[in-house]
Design a protein around this motif. Structure first.
Motif, PDB file in Angstrom:
ATOM      1  N   ARG A  67       0.836  -1.199   0.000  1.00  0.00           N
ATOM      2  CA  ARG A  67       0.000   0.000   0.000  1.00  0.00           C
ATOM      3  C   ARG A  67       0.873   1.253   0.000  1.00  0.00           C
ATOM      4  O   ARG A  67       1.964   1.271   0.585  1.00  0.00           O
ATOM      5  CB  ARG A  67      -0.896   0.037   1.237  1.00  0.00           C
ATOM      6  CG  ARG A  67      -1.909  -1.093   1.335  1.00  0.00           C
ATOM      7  CD  ARG A  67      -3.146  -0.839   0.528  1.00  0.00           C
ATOM      8  NE  ARG A  67      -4.157  -1.864   0.775  1.00  0.00           N
ATOM      9  CZ  ARG A  67      -5.411  -1.613   1.145  1.00  0.00           C
ATOM     10  NH1 ARG A  67      -5.831  -0.366   1.291  1.00  0.00           N
ATOM     11  NH2 ARG A  67      -6.264  -2.616   1.353  1.00  0.00           N
ATOM     12  N   ASP A  68       0.372   2.300  -0.619  1.00  0.00           N
ATOM     13  CA  ASP A  68       1.057   3.586  -0.513  1.00  0.00           C
ATOM     14  C   ASP A  68       0.829   4.120   0.903  1.00  0.00           C
ATOM     15  O   ASP A  68       0.016   3.568   1.657  1.00  0.00           O
ATOM     16  CB  ASP A  68       0.513   4.559  -1.578  1.00  0.00           C
ATOM     17  CG  ASP A  68      -0.750   5.251  -1.116  1.00  0.00           C
ATOM     18  OD1 ASP A  68      -0.741   6.484  -0.982  1.00  0.00           O
ATOM     19  OD2 ASP A  68      -1.766   4.555  -0.874  1.00  0.00           O
ATOM     20  N   PRO A  69       1.537   5.179   1.317  1.00  0.00           N
ATOM     21  CA  PRO A  69       1.414   5.658   2.699  1.00  0.00           C
ATOM     22  C   PRO A  69       0.003   6.061   3.130  1.00  0.00           C
ATOM     23  O   PRO A  69      -0.310   6.020   4.321  1.00  0.00           O
ATOM     24  CB  PRO A  69       2.361   6.869   2.726  1.00  0.00           C
ATOM     25  CG  PRO A  69       3.418   6.518   1.734  1.00  0.00           C
ATOM     26  CD  PRO A  69       2.674   5.833   0.617  1.00  0.00           C
ATOM     27  N   THR A  70      -0.867   6.440   2.184  1.00  0.00           N
ATOM     28  CA  THR A  70      -2.244   6.783   2.580  1.00  0.00           C
ATOM     29  C   THR A  70      -3.078   5.533   2.830  1.00  0.00           C
ATOM     30  O   THR A  70      -4.141   5.605   3.447  1.00  0.00           O
ATOM     31  CB  THR A  70      -2.959   7.614   1.493  1.00  0.00           C
ATOM     32  OG1 THR A  70      -3.207   6.787   0.340  1.00  0.00           O
ATOM     33  CG2 THR A  70      -2.142   8.828   1.093  1.00  0.00           C
ATOM     34  N   GLY A  71      -2.636   4.398   2.320  1.00  0.00           N
ATOM     35  CA  GLY A  71      -3.400   3.163   2.428  1.00  0.00           C
ATOM     36  C   GLY A  71      -4.504   3.038   1.406  1.00  0.00           C
ATOM     37  O   GLY A  71      -5.243   2.049   1.398  1.00  0.00           O
ATOM     38  N   LEU A  72      -4.606   4.003   0.489  1.00  0.00           N
ATOM     39  CA  LEU A  72      -5.717   4.019  -0.464  1.00  0.00           C
ATOM     40  C   LEU A  72      -5.394   3.334  -1.788  1.00  0.00           C
ATOM     41  O   LEU A  72      -6.302   3.038  -2.566  1.00  0.00           O
ATOM     42  CB  LEU A  72      -6.147   5.463  -0.741  1.00  0.00           C
ATOM     43  CG  LEU A  72      -6.718   6.227   0.457  1.00  0.00           C
ATOM     44  CD1 LEU A  72      -6.981   7.680   0.073  1.00  0.00           C
ATOM     45  CD2 LEU A  72      -7.987   5.566   0.958  1.00  0.00           C
ATOM     46  N   THR A  73      -4.117   3.076  -2.045  1.00  0.00           N
ATOM     47  CA  THR A  73      -3.702   2.555  -3.344  1.00  0.00           C
ATOM     48  C   THR A  73      -2.742   1.382  -3.204  1.00  0.00           C
ATOM     49  O   THR A  73      -1.847   1.398  -2.355  1.00  0.00           O
ATOM     50  CB  THR A  73      -3.032   3.678  -4.166  1.00  0.00           C
ATOM     51  OG1 THR A  73      -4.025   4.598  -4.592  1.00  0.00           O
ATOM     52  CG2 THR A  73      -2.346   3.136  -5.404  1.00  0.00           C
ATOM     53  N   HIS A  74      -2.947   0.378  -4.054  1.00  0.00           N
ATOM     54  CA  HIS A  74      -2.013  -0.748  -4.137  1.00  0.00           C
ATOM     55  C   HIS A  74      -0.880  -0.388  -5.095  1.00  0.00           C
ATOM     56  O   HIS A  74      -1.116   0.155  -6.190  1.00  0.00           O
ATOM     57  CB  HIS A  74      -2.721  -1.993  -4.682  1.00  0.00           C
ATOM     58  CG  HIS A  74      -3.795  -2.527  -3.801  1.00  0.00           C
ATOM     59  ND1 HIS A  74      -3.562  -3.032  -2.542  1.00  0.00           N
ATOM     60  CD2 HIS A  74      -5.144  -2.649  -4.005  1.00  0.00           C
ATOM     61  CE1 HIS A  74      -4.699  -3.441  -2.011  1.00  0.00           C
ATOM     62  NE2 HIS A  74      -5.677  -3.219  -2.880  1.00  0.00           N
ATOM     63  N   LEU A  75       0.340  -0.712  -4.705  1.00  0.00           N
ATOM     64  CA  LEU A  75       1.531  -0.560  -5.529  1.00  0.00           C
ATOM     65  C   LEU A  75       1.998  -1.962  -5.899  1.00  0.00           C
ATOM     66  O   LEU A  75       2.407  -2.731  -5.021  1.00  0.00           O
ATOM     67  CB  LEU A  75       2.626   0.191  -4.770  1.00  0.00           C
ATOM     68  CG  LEU A  75       2.197   1.506  -4.094  1.00  0.00           C
ATOM     69  CD1 LEU A  75       3.341   2.066  -3.250  1.00  0.00           C
ATOM     70  CD2 LEU A  75       1.738   2.523  -5.122  1.00  0.00           C
ATOM     71  N   VAL A  76       1.907  -2.301  -7.180  1.00  0.00           N
ATOM     72  CA  VAL A  76       2.124  -3.674  -7.620  1.00  0.00           C
ATOM     73  C   VAL A  76       3.382  -3.766  -8.476  1.00  0.00           C
ATOM     74  O   VAL A  76       3.573  -2.970  -9.413  1.00  0.00           O
ATOM     75  CB  VAL A  76       0.928  -4.198  -8.437  1.00  0.00           C
ATOM     76  CG1 VAL A  76       1.105  -5.675  -8.764  1.00  0.00           C
ATOM     77  CG2 VAL A  76      -0.389  -3.980  -7.675  1.00  0.00           C
ATOM     78  N   GLU A  77       4.238  -4.735  -8.162  1.00  0.00           N
ATOM     79  CA  GLU A  77       5.421  -5.004  -8.973  1.00  0.00           C
ATOM     80  C   GLU A  77       5.465  -6.487  -9.320  1.00  0.00           C
ATOM     81  O   GLU A  77       5.419  -7.335  -8.441  1.00  0.00           O
ATOM     82  CB  GLU A  77       6.700  -4.604  -8.245  1.00  0.00           C
ATOM     83  CG  GLU A  77       7.955  -4.805  -9.082  1.00  0.00           C
ATOM     84  CD  GLU A  77       9.196  -4.188  -8.457  1.00  0.00           C
ATOM     85  OE1 GLU A  77      10.211  -4.050  -9.186  1.00  0.00           O
ATOM     86  OE2 GLU A  77       9.151  -3.847  -7.273  1.00  0.00           O
ATOM     87  N   LEU A  78       5.534  -6.768 -10.618  1.00  0.00           N
ATOM     88  CA  LEU A  78       5.590  -8.136 -11.118  1.00  0.00           C
ATOM     89  C   LEU A  78       6.949  -8.347 -11.774  1.00  0.00           C
ATOM     90  O   LEU A  78       7.332  -7.590 -12.662  1.00  0.00           O
ATOM     91  CB  LEU A  78       4.481  -8.384 -12.147  1.00  0.00           C
ATOM     92  CG  LEU A  78       3.049  -8.026 -11.703  1.00  0.00           C
ATOM     93  CD1 LEU A  78       2.084  -8.243 -12.853  1.00  0.00           C
ATOM     94  CD2 LEU A  78       2.646  -8.842 -10.484  1.00  0.00           C
ATOM     95  N   SER A  79       7.670  -9.382 -11.349  1.00  0.00           N
ATOM     96  CA  SER A  79       9.033  -9.600 -11.826  1.00  0.00           C
ATOM     97  C   SER A  79       9.152 -10.878 -12.640  1.00  0.00           C
ATOM     98  O   SER A  79       8.399 -11.836 -12.446  1.00  0.00           O
ATOM     99  CB  SER A  79      10.004  -9.658 -10.647  1.00  0.00           C
ATOM    100  OG  SER A  79       9.918  -8.471  -9.875  1.00  0.00           O
ATOM    101  N   VAL A  80      10.141 -10.886 -13.543  1.00  0.00           N
ATOM    102  CA  VAL A  80      10.495 -12.091 -14.279  1.00  0.00           C
ATOM    103  C   VAL A  80      11.917 -12.466 -13.871  1.00  0.00           C
ATOM    104  O   VAL A  80      12.876 -11.793 -14.263  1.00  0.00           O
ATOM    105  CB  VAL A  80      10.433 -11.845 -15.806  1.00  0.00           C
ATOM    106  CG1 VAL A  80      10.910 -13.083 -16.551  1.00  0.00           C
ATOM    107  CG2 VAL A  80       9.019 -11.485 -16.235  1.00  0.00           C
ATOM    108  N   PRO A  81      12.068 -13.507 -13.049  1.00  0.00           N
ATOM    109  CA  PRO A  81      13.402 -13.853 -12.543  1.00  0.00           C
ATOM    110  C   PRO A  81      14.311 -14.412 -13.641  1.00  0.00           C
ATOM    111  O   PRO A  81      13.848 -14.865 -14.672  1.00  0.00           O
ATOM    112  CB  PRO A  81      13.082 -14.921 -11.475  1.00  0.00           C
ATOM    113  CG  PRO A  81      11.780 -15.513 -11.904  1.00  0.00           C
ATOM    114  CD  PRO A  81      11.022 -14.406 -12.559  1.00  0.00           C
TER     115      PRO A  81
END
Length: 311
Positions: free
Chosen positions: A297-311
């Motif tokens: 979550r971002d610091p406000t808790g209102l938004t998801h921060l998503v990271e998808l990786s390819v190892p």
């Protein structure tokens, strides 16, 4: 007024709309009274709306009652944009530029100035600035490198410190030519820039020769797309454009957003809200391993921060 909409009592909303309009039409000149009164009235109006089921917020009866309050909101140039979307699509780059800039405390008793201040300084506006910073930091972590920004708008994230992208290759994708022109202007003196004006699927085909990319930024694109489309786009990006060790980063407004009532009933800004399990399910369906999916979550808790990786 009583029971006027399928058994739902609208008297409370009618009363709060009247109080809201009386306050803003007679704004106090004292800054403290104006600020605290503005916040109080905005929250009282939203509280009355929140007591109603979400499906009726856009109903004719409710919108008729809200009309005087919506009219006052339109005295804010920012909120008027949210009500009208003058560029023809929600979340346009000019609106994002206003969100990125924020607003200082008004020195007047103009209702529009105070409504604008409120709209640009609550947590729902701050979460957008947090998104921009997070995207910027993720891109900086790859520089100099190959970066693809889809739905880039005017490049508000690049604008934070464009010199940090010196030596990189950046592909910019957006449906709005003016947005692309602004983003290109901000970056072109520092790095190699390629622009594509079109939708995501068209862009994937056109930028393949520029890849594979170290990072693909999709911003808040998923806020406006259904699950099936999000899965399809993420899968295509993973297969065609992302290098081994690269990542896709995007954001999504979180389920349970308390500002949703104001955004939808007053500002006509409708987003697809999602939970963390829903986002993880989308990533898995797009072919990403569950261990390579980070959701915070971002610091406000209102938004998801998503990271998808390819190892």
């Amino acid at each position: 007024m009583g029971q006027t909409h399928s058994g739902i009592d609208l008297e409370g909303l009618d009363r709060e709309v009247g109080d809201f309009c009386r306050f803003f039409e007679l704004m106090p000149r004292d800054p403290a009274a104006a600020m605290h009164g503005a916040v109080s009235q905005m929250h009282a109006l939203c509280s009355a709306l929140a007591k109603l089921p979400a499906p009726v917020w856009s109903s004719p009866n409710v919108q008729r009652l809200l009309a005087p309050a919506r009219h006052l909101h339109a005295r804010s140039s920012f909120v008027r944009r949210l009500q009208e979307w003058p560029r023809g699509y929600p979340g346009d780059f000019e609106t994002v530029e206003l969100l990125a800039a924020g607003a200082s405390l008004p020195t007047t008793a103009d209702p529009g100035d105070w409504i604008e201040w409120y709209a640009l300084n609550t947590a729902i506006a701050q979460q957008h600035r947090n998104r921009i910073w997070w995207q910027y930091l993720k891109m900086c972590a790859t520089t100099p490198g190959r970066i693809l920004s889809i739905g880039c708008g005017g490049g508000a994230d690049f604008q934070i410190a464009p010199h940090r992208f010196t030596g990189s290759t950046v592909a910019l994708v957006d449906l709005d030519r003016q947005a692309l022109a602004l983003a290109e202007e901000r970056l072109s003196r520092y790095c190699d820039v390629h622009i594509v004006c079109g939708d995501v699927r068209q862009a994937i085909r056109q930028v393949q020769d520029e890849g594979p990319f170290d990072v693909v930024v999709c911003g808040c694109l998923s806020d406006y797309l259904d699950d099936r489309t999000v899965i399809s786009i993420l899968g295509e990006l993973r297969r065609r454009l992302l290098r081994v060790g690269g990542s896709i980063v995007f954001t999504n407004i979180a389920e349970g957003n308390p500002f949703r009532v104001w955004m939808e009933a007053i500002a006509d800004w409708k987003l697809v809200h999602r939970s963390e399990p829903e986002l993880r399910k989308l990533a898995t369906a797009a072919g990403f391993d569950r261990l390579d999916c980070s959701v915070q979550r971002d610091p406000t808790g209102l938004t998801h921060l998503v990271e998808l990786s390819v190892p």
